[in-house]
Design a protein around this motif. Structure first.
Motif, PDB file in Angstrom:
ATOM      1  N   ALA A  90       0.829  -1.206   0.000  1.00 35.86           N
ATOM      2  CA  ALA A  90       0.000   0.000   0.000  1.00 35.86           C
ATOM      3  C   ALA A  90       0.865   1.258   0.000  1.00 35.86           C
ATOM      4  CB  ALA A  90      -0.931  -0.005   1.211  1.00 35.86           C
ATOM      5  N   SER A  91       1.943   1.248   0.785  1.00 33.39           N
ATOM      6  CA  SER A  91       2.808   2.430   0.834  1.00 33.39           C
ATOM      7  C   SER A  91       3.546   2.621  -0.486  1.00 33.39           C
ATOM      8  CB  SER A  91       3.806   2.321   1.993  1.00 33.39           C
ATOM      9  OG  SER A  91       4.737   1.269   1.785  1.00 33.39           O
ATOM     10  N   LEU A  92       3.927   1.519  -1.128  1.00 32.93           N
ATOM     11  CA  LEU A  92       4.609   1.622  -2.414  1.00 32.93           C
ATOM     12  C   LEU A  92       3.660   2.130  -3.495  1.00 32.93           C
ATOM     13  CD1 LEU A  92       7.268   1.165  -3.891  1.00 32.93           C
ATOM     14  CD2 LEU A  92       6.554  -1.193  -4.336  1.00 32.93           C
ATOM     15  N   GLU A  93       2.408   1.690  -3.438  1.00 36.97           N
ATOM     16  CA  GLU A  93       1.419   2.172  -4.403  1.00 36.97           C
ATOM     17  C   GLU A  93       1.136   3.659  -4.186  1.00 36.97           C
ATOM     18  OE1 GLU A  93      -1.379   2.556  -7.398  1.00 36.97           O
ATOM     19  OE2 GLU A  93       0.245   1.113  -7.062  1.00 36.97           O
ATOM     20  N   ALA A  94       1.090   4.090  -2.932  1.00 34.62           N
ATOM     21  CA  ALA A  94       0.897   5.518  -2.652  1.00 34.62           C
ATOM     22  C   ALA A  94       2.076   6.328  -3.183  1.00 34.62           C
ATOM     23  CB  ALA A  94       0.728   5.735  -1.150  1.00 34.62           C
ATOM     24  N   TRP A  95       3.285   5.795  -3.031  1.00 31.56           N
ATOM     25  CA  TRP A  95       4.484   6.457  -3.569  1.00 31.56           C
ATOM     26  C   TRP A  95       4.398   6.562  -5.089  1.00 31.56           C
ATOM     27  CZ3 TRP A  95       8.284   4.644  -6.930  1.00 31.56           C
ATOM     28  CH2 TRP A  95       9.439   5.422  -7.024  1.00 31.56           C
ATOM     29  N   ARG A  96       3.960   5.479  -5.736  1.00 32.02           N
ATOM     30  CA  ARG A  96       3.834   5.491  -7.195  1.00 32.02           C
ATOM     31  C   ARG A  96       2.828   6.552  -7.640  1.00 32.02           C
ATOM     32  NH1 ARG A  96       0.819   4.254 -11.103  1.00 32.02           N
ATOM     33  NH2 ARG A  96      -0.848   3.596  -9.695  1.00 32.02           N
ATOM     34  N   ARG A  97       1.706   6.665  -6.917  1.00 26.88           N
ATOM     35  CA  ARG A  97       0.706   7.684  -7.260  1.00 26.88           C
ATOM     36  C   ARG A  97       1.266   9.089  -7.073  1.00 26.88           C
ATOM     37  NH1 ARG A  97      -2.878   4.303  -4.317  1.00 26.88           N
ATOM     38  NH2 ARG A  97      -2.806   5.798  -2.585  1.00 26.88           N
ATOM     39  N   ASP A  98       2.048   9.283  -6.014  1.00 29.27           N
ATOM     40  CA  ASP A  98       2.653  10.599  -5.780  1.00 29.27           C
ATOM     41  C   ASP A  98       3.592  10.981  -6.925  1.00 29.27           C
ATOM     42  OD1 ASP A  98       1.322  10.939  -3.394  1.00 29.27           O
ATOM     43  OD2 ASP A  98       3.013  10.295  -2.140  1.00 29.27           O
ATOM     44  N   VAL A  99       4.357  10.006  -7.406  1.00 28.18           N
ATOM     45  CA  VAL A  99       5.278  10.277  -8.513  1.00 28.18           C
ATOM     46  C   VAL A  99       4.494  10.584  -9.784  1.00 28.18           C
ATOM     47  CG1 VAL A  99       7.123   9.328  -9.946  1.00 28.18           C
ATOM     48  CG2 VAL A  99       7.103   8.874  -7.487  1.00 28.18           C
ATOM     49  N   ARG A 100       3.387   9.880  -9.994  1.00 23.39           N
ATOM     50  CA  ARG A 100       2.548  10.151 -11.163  1.00 23.39           C
ATOM     51  C   ARG A 100       1.997  11.574 -11.102  1.00 23.39           C
ATOM     52  NH1 ARG A 100      -0.583   7.566 -15.318  1.00 23.39           N
ATOM     53  NH2 ARG A 100      -1.326   9.346 -16.513  1.00 23.39           N
ATOM     54  N   ARG A 101       1.563  12.002  -9.929  1.00 25.76           N
ATOM     55  CA  ARG A 101       1.038  13.358  -9.783  1.00 25.76           C
ATOM     56  C   ARG A 101       2.148  14.399  -9.940  1.00 25.76           C
ATOM     57  NH1 ARG A 101      -3.955  14.208  -7.852  1.00 25.76           N
ATOM     58  NH2 ARG A 101      -3.347  16.162  -6.861  1.00 25.76           N
ATOM     59  N   LEU A 102       3.343  14.056  -9.508  1.00 25.47           N
ATOM     60  CA  LEU A 102       4.488  14.964  -9.621  1.00 25.47           C
ATOM     61  C   LEU A 102       4.865  15.214 -11.069  1.00 25.47           C
ATOM     62  CD1 LEU A 102       6.953  16.437  -8.241  1.00 25.47           C
ATOM     63  CD2 LEU A 102       8.131  14.227  -8.355  1.00 25.47           C
ATOM     64  N   THR A 103       4.769  14.186 -11.908  1.00 21.16           N
ATOM     65  CA  THR A 103       5.286  14.261 -13.272  1.00 21.16           C
ATOM     66  C   THR A 103       4.214  14.265 -14.354  1.00 21.16           C
ATOM     67  OG1 THR A 103       5.438  11.843 -13.449  1.00 21.16           O
ATOM     68  CG2 THR A 103       7.355  13.014 -12.543  1.00 21.16           C
ATOM     69  N   GLY A 104       3.072  13.645 -14.065  1.00 16.03           N
ATOM     70  CA  GLY A 104       2.061  13.452 -15.096  1.00 16.03           C
ATOM     71  C   GLY A 104       2.324  12.242 -15.969  1.00 16.03           C
ATOM     72  N   ASN A 105       3.435  11.547 -15.729  1.00 14.67           N
ATOM     73  CA  ASN A 105       3.812  10.389 -16.548  1.00 14.67           C
ATOM     74  C   ASN A 105       3.472   9.086 -15.827  1.00 14.67           C
ATOM     75  OD1 ASN A 105       5.586  12.731 -17.233  1.00 14.67           O
ATOM     76  ND2 ASN A 105       6.260  11.361 -18.849  1.00 14.67           N
ATOM     77  N   PRO A 106       3.128   8.032 -16.585  1.00 13.33           N
ATOM     78  CA  PRO A 106       2.931   6.722 -15.961  1.00 13.33           C
ATOM     79  C   PRO A 106       4.214   6.260 -15.274  1.00 13.33           C
ATOM     80  CG  PRO A 106       2.149   6.730 -18.237  1.00 13.33           C
ATOM     81  CD  PRO A 106       2.911   8.003 -18.041  1.00 13.33           C
ATOM     82  N   VAL A 107       4.057   5.547 -14.165  1.00 13.38           N
ATOM     83  CA  VAL A 107       5.204   5.069 -13.395  1.00 13.38           C
ATOM     84  C   VAL A 107       5.167   3.547 -13.355  1.00 13.38           C
ATOM     85  CG1 VAL A 107       6.414   5.156 -11.178  1.00 13.38           C
ATOM     86  CG2 VAL A 107       5.132   7.160 -11.991  1.00 13.38           C
ATOM     87  N   GLU A 108       6.222   2.924 -13.855  1.00 14.57           N
ATOM     88  CA  GLU A 108       6.334   1.468 -13.856  1.00 14.57           C
ATOM     89  C   GLU A 108       7.370   1.063 -12.809  1.00 14.57           C
ATOM     90  OE1 GLU A 108       4.537  -0.688 -15.511  1.00 14.57           O
ATOM     91  OE2 GLU A 108       3.397   0.865 -16.588  1.00 14.57           O
TER      92      GLU A 108
END
Length: 207
Positions: free
Chosen positions: A145-163
């Motif tokens: 859950a924490s890793l998924e929240a981090w991934r969402r934060d990075v997506r919001r930071l950049t606008g790019n999909p995060v793999e």
């Protein structure tokens, strides 16, 4: 976000190209050089630059028979432009900071692929290796859950999909020692933004 041309992505057209050229240097440039670097005609540059000078974003110095132009870094708009020009480095720093703030910080976070090569455009993924802490099980729900929240934060930071490629430290060490394409790319292009470096991860396998 287009990280190759971040200023032009936000300020489209010839004006964005001119501003991008001026944001990349502290040197004074003449009109012909600005037009060449921006990929526009001298006529376009001669129409745009007076407006930018009038706004105070660009300053002009007369050196007859030429005029020299430079960005005014103290201007509030220039500050935003310069921040955009450095957006890749800003994102790398923020990725590391966000990862370090997780309840269980990863052993290592490595950005690779087009973003690490500074070739990421608007539809590029941001590829990241996250090395799971030894005390965290692969199926730990809180960690996931924490890793998924981090991934969402990075997506919001950049606008790019995060793999995210999530691995254990042993798996990372084995991958770095192997010859698969993805780990070859990571060895060649990987940018460690948090935790152990690539050489330190390799040593985990032999420790």
């Amino acid at each position: 976000m287009d990280f190759v041309r971040p200023i032009e992505a936000i300020v489209p057209g010839a004006q964005g190209r001119v501003l991008a050229v001026l944001a990349e240097t502290t040197a004074e440039l003449n009109l012909r050089t600005i037009a060449q670097l921006a990929g526009i005609s001298q006529a376009q540059a001669s129409r745009l630059l007076p407006d930018l000078v009038g706004l105070g974003v660009v300053e002009r110095r007369e050196v007859p028979p030429a005029s020299l132009f430079r960005l005014v870094p103290e201007h509030v708009a220039s500050r935003a432009l310069l921040t955009l020009a450095r957006s890749t480095d800003t994102v790398l720093d923020e990725l590391g900071r966000l990862a370090g703030a997780l309840p269980h910080p990863p052993v290592s976070v490595i950005v690779f692929g087009s973003f690490a090569r500074r070739e990421a455009v608007a539809d590029s993924d941001i590829d990241v290796v996250v090395v799971r802490p030894a005390q965290v099980d692969e199926d730990d729900n809180a960690w996931s859950a924490s890793l998924e929240a981090w991934r969402r934060d990075v997506r919001r930071l950049t606008g790019n999909p995060v793999e995210v490629l999530e691995v254990s430290a042993d798996e990372a060490a084995t991958g770095l020692a192997g010859r698969t394409q993805v780990w070859t790319d990571i060895r060649r292009d990987g940018r460690v933004v948090n935790g152990l470096g690539l050489d330190e991860l390799r040593a985990v396998r032999s420790a």
